[in-house]
Design a protein around this motif. Structure first.
Motif, mmCIF file in Angstrom:
data_model
loop_
_atom_site.group_PDB
_atom_site.id
_atom_site.type_symbol
_atom_site.label_atom_id
_atom_site.label_comp_id
_atom_site.label_asym_id
_atom_site.label_seq_id
_atom_site.Cartn_x
_atom_site.Cartn_y
_atom_site.Cartn_z
ATOM 1 N N ARG A 138 36.990 60.758 18.135
ATOM 2 C CA ARG A 138 38.164 60.521 18.977
ATOM 3 C C ARG A 138 38.802 59.208 18.558
ATOM 4 O O ARG A 138 38.144 58.305 18.075
ATOM 5 C CB ARG A 138 37.780 60.428 20.456
ATOM 6 N N LEU A 139 40.083 59.107 18.797
ATOM 7 C CA LEU A 139 40.851 57.924 18.467
ATOM 8 C C LEU A 139 40.940 57.023 19.691
ATOM 9 O O LEU A 139 41.357 57.464 20.757
ATOM 10 C CB LEU A 139 42.249 58.342 18.012
ATOM 11 N N ALA A 140 40.555 55.756 19.530
ATOM 12 C CA ALA A 140 40.641 54.786 20.622
ATOM 13 C C ALA A 140 42.011 54.110 20.593
ATOM 14 O O ALA A 140 42.781 54.274 19.645
ATOM 15 C CB ALA A 140 39.530 53.749 20.484
ATOM 16 N N ALA A 141 42.287 53.339 21.618
ATOM 17 C CA ALA A 141 43.588 52.674 21.745
ATOM 18 C C ALA A 141 43.877 51.720 20.589
ATOM 19 O O ALA A 141 45.021 51.504 20.236
ATOM 20 C CB ALA A 141 43.656 51.926 23.071
ATOM 21 N N ASN A 142 42.847 51.165 19.968
ATOM 22 C CA ASN A 142 43.052 50.223 18.864
ATOM 23 C C ASN A 142 43.034 50.916 17.502
ATOM 24 O O ASN A 142 42.847 50.262 16.477
ATOM 25 C CB ASN A 142 41.993 49.128 18.910
ATOM 26 N N ASN A 143 43.213 52.227 17.492
ATOM 27 C CA ASN A 143 43.194 53.052 16.277
ATOM 28 C C ASN A 143 41.822 53.137 15.624
ATOM 29 O O ASN A 143 41.712 53.543 14.480
ATOM 30 C CB ASN A 143 44.229 52.589 15.252
ATOM 31 N N ALA A 144 40.797 52.748 16.322
ATOM 32 C CA ALA A 144 39.443 52.903 15.800
ATOM 33 C C ALA A 144 38.964 54.316 16.119
ATOM 34 O O ALA A 144 39.280 54.875 17.167
ATOM 35 C CB ALA A 144 38.508 51.880 16.437
ATOM 36 N N LEU A 145 38.215 54.890 15.205
ATOM 37 C CA LEU A 145 37.645 56.221 15.430
ATOM 38 C C LEU A 145 36.223 56.064 15.953
ATOM 39 O O LEU A 145 35.437 55.284 15.415
ATOM 40 C CB LEU A 145 37.651 57.011 14.130
ATOM 41 N N HIS A 146 35.920 56.812 16.996
ATOM 42 C CA HIS A 146 34.607 56.739 17.617
ATOM 43 C C HIS A 146 33.989 58.129 17.651
ATOM 44 O O HIS A 146 34.642 59.094 18.044
ATOM 45 C CB HIS A 146 34.705 56.181 19.037
ATOM 46 N N CYS A 147 32.732 58.211 17.246
ATOM 47 C CA CYS A 147 32.017 59.487 17.232
ATOM 48 C C CYS A 147 31.692 59.887 18.667
ATOM 49 O O CYS A 147 31.020 59.157 19.385
ATOM 50 C CB CYS A 147 30.741 59.357 16.400
ATOM 51 N N GLU A 148 32.184 61.051 19.056
ATOM 52 C CA GLU A 148 31.916 61.585 20.387
ATOM 53 C C GLU A 148 30.591 62.335 20.398
ATOM 54 O O GLU A 148 29.820 62.253 21.339
ATOM 55 C CB GLU A 148 33.058 62.514 20.781
ATOM 56 N N CYS A 149 30.328 63.088 19.335
ATOM 57 C CA CYS A 149 29.066 63.799 19.194
ATOM 58 C C CYS A 149 28.867 64.166 17.723
ATOM 59 O O CYS A 149 29.822 64.205 16.952
ATOM 60 C CB CYS A 149 28.998 65.035 20.083
ATOM 61 N N ALA A 150 27.617 64.385 17.365
ATOM 62 C CA ALA A 150 27.279 64.737 15.984
ATOM 63 C C ALA A 150 26.258 65.863 16.000
ATOM 64 O O ALA A 150 25.450 65.972 16.926
ATOM 65 C CB ALA A 150 26.733 63.521 15.251
ATOM 66 N N PHE A 151 26.311 66.688 14.970
ATOM 67 C CA PHE A 151 25.393 67.819 14.834
ATOM 68 C C PHE A 151 24.826 67.827 13.427
ATOM 69 O O PHE A 151 25.530 67.508 12.471
ATOM 70 C CB PHE A 151 26.125 69.151 15.071
ATOM 71 N N ASP A 152 23.572 68.201 13.322
ATOM 72 C CA ASP A 152 22.930 68.365 12.018
ATOM 73 C C ASP A 152 22.324 69.753 11.949
ATOM 74 O O ASP A 152 21.772 70.248 12.934
ATOM 75 C CB ASP A 152 21.828 67.323 11.805
ATOM 76 N N SER A 153 22.410 70.353 10.786
ATOM 77 C CA SER A 153 21.821 71.663 10.574
ATOM 78 C C SER A 153 20.298 71.550 10.615
ATOM 79 O O SER A 153 19.732 70.590 10.084
ATOM 80 C CB SER A 153 22.261 72.212 9.217
ATOM 81 N N THR A 154 19.650 72.509 11.234
ATOM 82 C CA THR A 154 18.182 72.498 11.276
ATOM 83 C C THR A 154 17.592 72.779 9.901
ATOM 84 O O THR A 154 16.461 72.424 9.627
ATOM 85 C CB THR A 154 17.645 73.535 12.283
ATOM 86 N N ALA A 155 18.375 73.393 9.029
ATOM 87 C CA ALA A 155 17.898 73.727 7.683
ATOM 88 C C ALA A 155 18.466 72.772 6.629
ATOM 89 O O ALA A 155 18.390 73.044 5.442
ATOM 90 C CB ALA A 155 18.281 75.161 7.344
ATOM 91 N N ALA A 156 19.010 71.642 7.067
ATOM 92 C CA ALA A 156 19.738 70.758 6.162
ATOM 93 C C ALA A 156 18.912 70.239 4.992
ATOM 94 O O ALA A 156 19.407 70.150 3.876
ATOM 95 C CB ALA A 156 20.306 69.575 6.937
ATOM 96 N N HIS A 157 17.690 69.915 5.222
ATOM 97 C CA HIS A 157 16.904 69.277 4.172
ATOM 98 C C HIS A 157 15.838 70.192 3.573
ATOM 99 O O HIS A 157 14.953 69.731 2.865
ATOM 100 C CB HIS A 157 16.261 68.006 4.713
ATOM 101 N N LYS A 158 15.945 71.464 3.848
ATOM 102 C CA LYS A 158 14.979 72.413 3.302
ATOM 103 C C LYS A 158 15.439 72.921 1.936
ATOM 104 O O LYS A 158 16.627 72.986 1.656
ATOM 105 C CB LYS A 158 14.798 73.602 4.248
ATOM 106 N N GLN A 159 14.493 73.257 1.122
ATOM 107 C CA GLN A 159 14.768 73.879 -0.173
ATOM 108 C C GLN A 159 15.086 75.358 0.048
ATOM 109 O O GLN A 159 14.676 75.949 1.042
ATOM 110 C CB GLN A 159 13.544 73.762 -1.092
ATOM 111 N N SER A 160 15.786 75.945 -0.890
ATOM 112 C CA SER A 160 16.085 77.377 -0.800
ATOM 113 C C SER A 160 14.802 78.189 -0.702
ATOM 114 O O SER A 160 14.730 79.179 0.019
ATOM 115 C CB SER A 160 16.888 77.834 -2.021
ATOM 116 N N SER A 161 13.767 77.748 -1.417
ATOM 117 C CA SER A 161 12.495 78.480 -1.394
ATOM 118 C C SER A 161 11.838 78.422 -0.021
ATOM 119 O O SER A 161 11.067 79.314 0.334
ATOM 120 C CB SER A 161 11.547 77.930 -2.449
ATOM 121 N N ASP A 162 12.128 77.379 0.775
ATOM 122 C CA ASP A 162 11.574 77.280 2.120
ATOM 123 C C ASP A 162 12.351 78.143 3.116
ATOM 124 O O ASP A 162 11.844 78.457 4.181
ATOM 125 C CB ASP A 162 11.585 75.830 2.602
ATOM 126 N N LEU A 163 13.561 78.497 2.752
ATOM 127 C CA LEU A 163 14.399 79.298 3.642
ATOM 128 C C LEU A 163 14.267 80.792 3.401
ATOM 129 O O LEU A 163 14.638 81.597 4.240
ATOM 130 C CB LEU A 163 15.871 78.896 3.466
#
Length: 161
Positions: free
Chosen positions: A21-46
């Protein structure tokens, strides 16, 4: 200033997503973040770690079959669908009135394809670029072009306009 919360900037790739989101001073602030549960797995693990094999009739030779899709690529597309669902849910709850979507080209296409008509109607612009590793405070130069003019010049002297 009351329209500032209506702008949602989504920065995503196949493994990570941030809603900003954009704040009044034009700074961007993270409202929420998501990470994939499979983000750091190898293809062989999936999935299977080796391709299947086929045998021809009347022959003792086995031939390896190439997999049709890499399991890691499929997980990235699933995550893109999840990001689109979150955007659609926010649009349905009137959580934003304008959207800027930033992602690498293949993920951008996958997310945009899953957006409903309401979310697409709120989309100001898209940027086909991977900026997930760029800190929030360094994203402004990449997105300021599409932020409505009234918000770009908050706290800026008139002579600088």
């Amino acid at each position: 200033m009351s329209n500032l919360p209506n702008l949602l900037i989504v920065v995503a790739d196949g493994e990570h997503a941030r809603f900003l989101r954009l704040a009044a001073n034009n700074a961007l602030h993270c409202e929420c973040a998501f990470d994939s549960t499979a983000a750091h797995k190898q293809s062989s693990d999936l999935g299977t770690d080796h391709p299947g094999a086929s045998m021809h009739t009347g022959s003792t030779a086995h031939h390896a079959l190439n997999p049709q899709h890499d399991p890691k690529d499929l997980e990235k597309l699933k995550f893109a669908g999840f990001v689109a669902q979150r955007i659609n849910a926010a649009a349905a709850d009137e959580g934003f009135g304008r959207l800027i979507l930033v992602a690498p080209p293949h993920i951008l296409a996958a997310v945009y394809a899953e957006l409903d008509t309401r979310s697409k109607a709120f989309t100001l612009n898209t940027l086909a670029k991977d900026l997930t590793k760029v800190p929030d405070h360094e994203l402004w130069p990449h997105v300021k072009t599409w932020v409505p003019r009234v918000h770009r010049f908050v706290n800026t002297p008139a002579a600088a306009r």
